[in-house]
Structure formats: C-alpha cells, structure tokens
Write an enzyme that holds these catalytic residues in place. Structure first.
Site, PDB file in Angstrom:
ATOM      1  N   ASP A   8      -5.829  35.340   8.505  1.00 27.65           N
ATOM      2  CA  ASP A   8      -5.498  33.929   8.719  1.00 27.65           C
ATOM      3  C   ASP A   8      -4.474  33.734   9.838  1.00 27.65           C
ATOM      4  O   ASP A   8      -3.340  34.212   9.744  1.00 27.65           O
ATOM      5  CB  ASP A   8      -4.906  33.331   7.437  1.00 27.65           C
ATOM      6  CG  ASP A   8      -5.799  33.478   6.228  1.00 27.65           C
ATOM      7  OD1 ASP A   8      -6.119  32.452   5.608  1.00 27.65           O
ATOM      8  OD2 ASP A   8      -6.153  34.615   5.882  1.00 27.65           O
ATOM      9  N   ASN A  67     -10.057  26.546   2.674  1.00 34.89           N
ATOM     10  CA  ASN A  67      -9.772  25.294   1.982  1.00 34.89           C
ATOM     11  C   ASN A  67      -9.103  24.243   2.862  1.00 34.89           C
ATOM     12  O   ASN A  67      -9.023  23.074   2.481  1.00 34.89           O
ATOM     13  CB  ASN A  67      -8.910  25.547   0.738  1.00 34.89           C
ATOM     14  CG  ASN A  67      -7.596  26.220   1.062  1.00 34.89           C
ATOM     15  OD1 ASN A  67      -7.578  27.345   1.577  1.00 34.89           O
ATOM     16  ND2 ASN A  67      -6.485  25.578   0.748  1.00 34.89           N
ATOM     17  N   HIS A  68      -8.619  24.626   4.043  1.00 34.49           N
ATOM     18  CA  HIS A  68      -8.037  23.643   4.973  1.00 34.49           C
ATOM     19  C   HIS A  68      -9.018  23.236   6.078  1.00 34.49           C
ATOM     20  O   HIS A  68      -8.600  22.669   7.092  1.00 34.49           O
ATOM     21  CB  HIS A  68      -6.756  24.195   5.604  1.00 34.49           C
ATOM     22  CG  HIS A  68      -5.616  24.327   4.644  1.00 34.49           C
ATOM     23  ND1 HIS A  68      -5.048  23.243   4.018  1.00 34.49           N
ATOM     24  CD2 HIS A  68      -4.945  25.419   4.198  1.00 34.49           C
ATOM     25  CE1 HIS A  68      -4.065  23.655   3.235  1.00 34.49           C
ATOM     26  NE2 HIS A  68      -3.988  24.966   3.309  1.00 34.49           N
ATOM     27  N   HIS A 150     -12.621  33.529   0.920  1.00 35.36           N
ATOM     28  CA  HIS A 150     -11.338  32.837   1.001  1.00 35.36           C
ATOM     29  C   HIS A 150     -10.961  32.386  -0.396  1.00 35.36           C
ATOM     30  O   HIS A 150     -11.443  31.369  -0.897  1.00 35.36           O
ATOM     31  CB  HIS A 150     -11.472  31.637   1.948  1.00 35.36           C
ATOM     32  CG  HIS A 150     -10.173  31.101   2.438  1.00 35.36           C
ATOM     33  ND1 HIS A 150      -9.478  31.675   3.474  1.00 35.36           N
ATOM     34  CD2 HIS A 150      -9.438  30.041   2.049  1.00 35.36           C
ATOM     35  CE1 HIS A 150      -8.380  30.992   3.702  1.00 35.36           C
ATOM     36  NE2 HIS A 150      -8.325  29.996   2.834  1.00 35.36           N
ATOM     37  N   HIS A 175      -6.746  34.028   2.652  1.00 40.08           N
ATOM     38  CA  HIS A 175      -6.092  32.901   1.986  1.00 40.08           C
ATOM     39  C   HIS A 175      -4.697  33.212   1.475  1.00 40.08           C
ATOM     40  O   HIS A 175      -3.814  32.362   1.582  1.00 40.08           O
ATOM     41  CB  HIS A 175      -6.934  32.356   0.825  1.00 40.08           C
ATOM     42  CG  HIS A 175      -6.286  31.232   0.083  1.00 40.08           C
ATOM     43  ND1 HIS A 175      -6.055  29.987   0.661  1.00 40.08           N
ATOM     44  CD2 HIS A 175      -5.792  31.145  -1.179  1.00 40.08           C
ATOM     45  CE1 HIS A 175      -5.464  29.203  -0.225  1.00 40.08           C
ATOM     46  NE2 HIS A 175      -5.275  29.886  -1.346  1.00 40.08           N
TER      47      HIS A 175
END
Length: 264
Positions: A8, A67-68, A150, A175
């Site tokens: 990430d 998730n973003h 993730h 994540h």
C-alpha cells in the site's frame, strides 16, 4: 517470470518513495511485471487519475485498490477507461471498473485479481466464491495469476492463501500496512504472504500523522487523519514464477528505509 508486488502506497511520502526506489529495484531484480497497491496514494485515501498516470510512467504495470477505492471522486471519471487499474472484484456488479484483468509487459502476461475481505470491513460479497468464479475464467487464459486480498483479519487472509493454493501463482495480503514474516511457498506452488506492508512514512501510524491517531485512542473523539510526511519505508515482495506451470519457484520480502537508499 519475475513479479514485483509493492504494498500500500500512502500519501506523498509513499509516492516519493516509489519514484526514488523503483529505478534501483528494477536494476537490482529485473522484474518482468510490477504491480502496486494504490488505494491510499492520494493523501492516504483513494487515488487520482494524475497519480495513476505517474505510477505508470515510473514503470508500474498494474494497480490494485481496496476499501478506499471511491474516496477520490474523480475516479468515477476515468476508472472505466483504465484497464490497468482494478478495484475489488467482490463489489456489487453495478460498481464501475474491473475486478480483474490481464497485465501484459515485457513479453509476459499476468492475471491480476483484487478481492476485499469481509471481517472487520463493510459488508460485501463473498471473496472466496468470487475467487472461484474469476480463477475458473482466468485459468483458461494464463497460468500466471496474482491475487491481492485486501483484508483486515489475518485469519481471513491465511484461509484465502490455503484456499487458492495451486490455483493462483501468488496470493498476497494488503490493507494492514505492516509487513508480516510468514512468506512461504505453499505445497501446491502458491507464493503467500499475509501482508506485504506499506510504502510511506514510518514516523506516523500506518502512514498517518500519529498525533491525530493518538488523540482518537485517548479520547474516542472524532479526529481527522492526515498522511504523515516523515522519513519513509518501502515494502514489497518478489516472486519468480515457472513459465510452464505458473508455480512459484522463489519468493522473498523486500524492505528498504530512506537511509538505505541514500547510501546506494
């Protein structure tokens, strides 16, 4: 085939680290295909079209999300036109963008899949059943498949690794932003790591300014998290895949800190 997967990328510090480190990584490891998780690239939340274009111009061949994904609204303007960026495949069918694709670079092909976990994260379709559906299709097109799972819970990630052993070449978790020490090649040839780690400031909390995070833990009050700008660290993995079978032959973690790069 050598595949480099970068964890990430968080905020400006992470983007600067990627730009500085990638030439050295390419020189040292000579990867055929480079994939990066970009869901925290814009200030720690989401990605923009301009940032994605920067990543591609620096040598990244594919970008996964999480998730973003939808936090920067300009993504709705370009995600359907950019097949090299994928979002979790187990989002609702109406969601724009792709959940998997085939990345082609340097005469090689890699099936790329993005899935999101359900434990401690918002409700979403089953990632295990979605993996079954996708891998059945991808296996008819390529022997080399990377799955970015993730997810928050280590148990869910480990279960996915075992579930896909022999069906995917690489299963890596993202994540949680902390590189785990369980890198392995599973019995049926799948390279697995619970979390690749992050690229961004090591002076914050998971890449965010630590004062705001500390305040929230101390008071339980709302706190605005901002990506930290401190000295960076860089986490990735490198897998060497058998061209004939897609099985992993070698798998190793990569960790660099800013001071190491200055000494090169």
């Amino acid at each position: 085939m050598k595949v480099l997967f970068i964890g990430d990328i968080v905020g400006n510090a992470g983007r600067n680290a990627l730009k500085k480190v990638l030439p050295a990584l390419k020189s040292k490891y000579n990867p055929d295909i480079i994939i990066a998780n970009g869901e925290n690239a814009a200030g720690g939340r989401g990605i923009t079209g301009a940032i994605a274009r920067d990543f591609f111009s620096w040598g990244v061949h594919g970008i996964t999300m999480g998730n973003h994904t939808w936090d920067n609204k300009d993504i709705f303007e370009w995600i359907d036109d950019e097949p090299r960026l994928i979002r979790p495949a187990n989002y609702a069918p109406e969601a724009p963008g792709l959940g998997y694709t085939i990345i082609k670079a340097n005469g090689k092909e890699l099936g790329l899949v993005n899935l999101q976990g359900r434990v401690f994260l918002p409700p979403i379709d089953c990632p295990f059943r979605k993996a079954d559906e996708i891998l059945d299709q991808l296996k008819t097109k390529t022997k080399h498949i990377l799955v970015d799972f993730h997810a928050e819970a280590t148990s869910e990630k480990i279960a996915m690794g075992w579930y896909l052993d022999g069906r995917a070449s690489i299963v890596v978790g993202t994540h949680t932003h902390v590189q785990t020490n369980d890198d392995t090649i599973l019995p049926q040839g799948t390279a697995y790591l619970t979390d690749v780690g992050m690229v961004g400031s090591r002076e914050g909390v998971l890449g965010m300014e630590r004062q705001a995070v500390e305040y929230k833990f101390l008071t339980q009050m709302p706190s605005r998290f901002v990506a930290d700008e401190g000295h960076w660290h860089f986490h990735a993995v490198l897998a060497d895949l058998d061209d004939a079978t897609g099985r992993a032959k070698a798998f190793s973690k990569i960790r660099w800190v800013e001071e190491d790069l200055l000494m090169l």
